[in-house]
Design a protein around this motif. Sequence first.
Motif, PDB file in Angstrom:
ATOM      1  N   MET A  62     -96.998   0.926 -40.186  1.00 45.61           N
ATOM      2  CA  MET A  62     -97.683  -0.255 -39.882  1.00 45.61           C
ATOM      3  C   MET A  62     -97.573  -0.907 -38.636  1.00 45.61           C
ATOM      4  O   MET A  62     -98.442  -0.947 -37.680  1.00 45.61           O
ATOM      5  N   THR A  66    -100.151  -0.302 -35.679  1.00 43.58           N
ATOM      6  CA  THR A  66    -100.947  -1.424 -35.066  1.00 43.58           C
ATOM      7  C   THR A  66    -100.480  -1.631 -33.624  1.00 43.58           C
ATOM      8  O   THR A  66    -101.407  -1.925 -32.878  1.00 43.58           O
ATOM      9  N   PHE A  77    -108.728  -6.015 -36.253  1.00 44.81           N
ATOM     10  CA  PHE A  77    -108.255  -5.455 -37.326  1.00 44.81           C
ATOM     11  C   PHE A  77    -108.652  -5.866 -38.599  1.00 44.81           C
ATOM     12  O   PHE A  77    -108.833  -7.313 -39.004  1.00 44.81           O
ATOM     13  N   ASP A  79    -107.587  -5.433 -42.420  1.00 45.50           N
ATOM     14  CA  ASP A  79    -106.087  -4.786 -43.187  1.00 45.50           C
ATOM     15  C   ASP A  79    -106.423  -5.309 -44.647  1.00 45.50           C
ATOM     16  O   ASP A  79    -106.150  -6.235 -45.134  1.00 45.50           O
ATOM     17  N   SER A 158    -107.146  -0.940 -41.700  1.00 48.49           N
ATOM     18  CA  SER A 158    -105.757  -0.450 -42.421  1.00 48.49           C
ATOM     19  C   SER A 158    -105.792  -0.441 -43.837  1.00 48.49           C
ATOM     20  O   SER A 158    -106.189  -1.513 -44.376  1.00 48.49           O
ATOM     21  N   MET A 190    -106.466   3.507 -40.308  1.00 52.55           N
ATOM     22  CA  MET A 190    -104.920   4.003 -40.346  1.00 52.55           C
ATOM     23  C   MET A 190    -104.489   3.608 -41.851  1.00 52.55           C
ATOM     24  O   MET A 190    -104.714   3.044 -42.561  1.00 52.55           O
TER      25      MET A 190
END
Length: 271
Positions: A62, A66, A77, A79, A158, A190
């Motif tokens: 991560m 990032t 982002f 998350d 994320s 991601m």
Amino acid sequence: MTGQDPAQDAAVIDTSKPHPARMYDWYLGGKDNYPVDEEMGRQMLALDPRVPVMARVNRAFMHRATRWLAQNGVRQFLDIGTGIPTEPNLHQIAQQVAPDVRVVYCDNDPIVLAHAAALLRSTPAGVTEYLQADVRDPGTILEEARKVLDFRQPVALSLVALLHFISDEDGAHDLVDRLLAELPSGSFLMVTHATADFTPEESAAAIAKLKAVGVTLALRSRDEFSHFFHGLDLVEPGVEVVHKWHPELGEPVPGQDDGVIPGYGAVGRKQ
């Protein structure tokens, strides 16, 4: 955005069964977990003593992903599956690169909300917010995230160490598609995900133990993991064992090369 009193939420934390966020905290050496989480964590360690290394490897991915995203111009982002705060958090990594980064964190465990203040220490130029929601409710997540993030500009989604807790019956791939559908061209996904590809016997035992206490563990193959990125352009080196994805962007985790790390990581760009 939480709209709730953290103290009130802490009072309704379910300590009758383990929760992945609290188990993850225990693996990382944290204190925000309960005996039921430690007990299940120790059972996982009995199957594979490298589980804490795997947790740290996920965390390190991560950080690296990032950093790569922020270095490549991403300033927003989302998350989901944030987990209990462990510094440095995602926003701290991103805002080291670009102080104006905006971050929305999301988790479904009330104990994360109880510690959300640690997630909200943004730089003056940036923004961080936290919302209490489940990934199985993407409509609520997207609605709340829009209050902080500009969905006309790229967003990095994320989902680190999260999707292996979402079954096919709950539509894991559809949930990812739903979230990505709302994000504009140039956005990124991601993901890290545990797999049984390398340790089938230990993985089968882990699935059974967690199922017995009401925790889903949906370990997916490389092909199943890769399908989360269908229609996206994979960032080099593509789908990779977690600690081998751009290792130059962070420090190695002690013990990561002492055996198999049964998990994949990747980043993909929406066209």
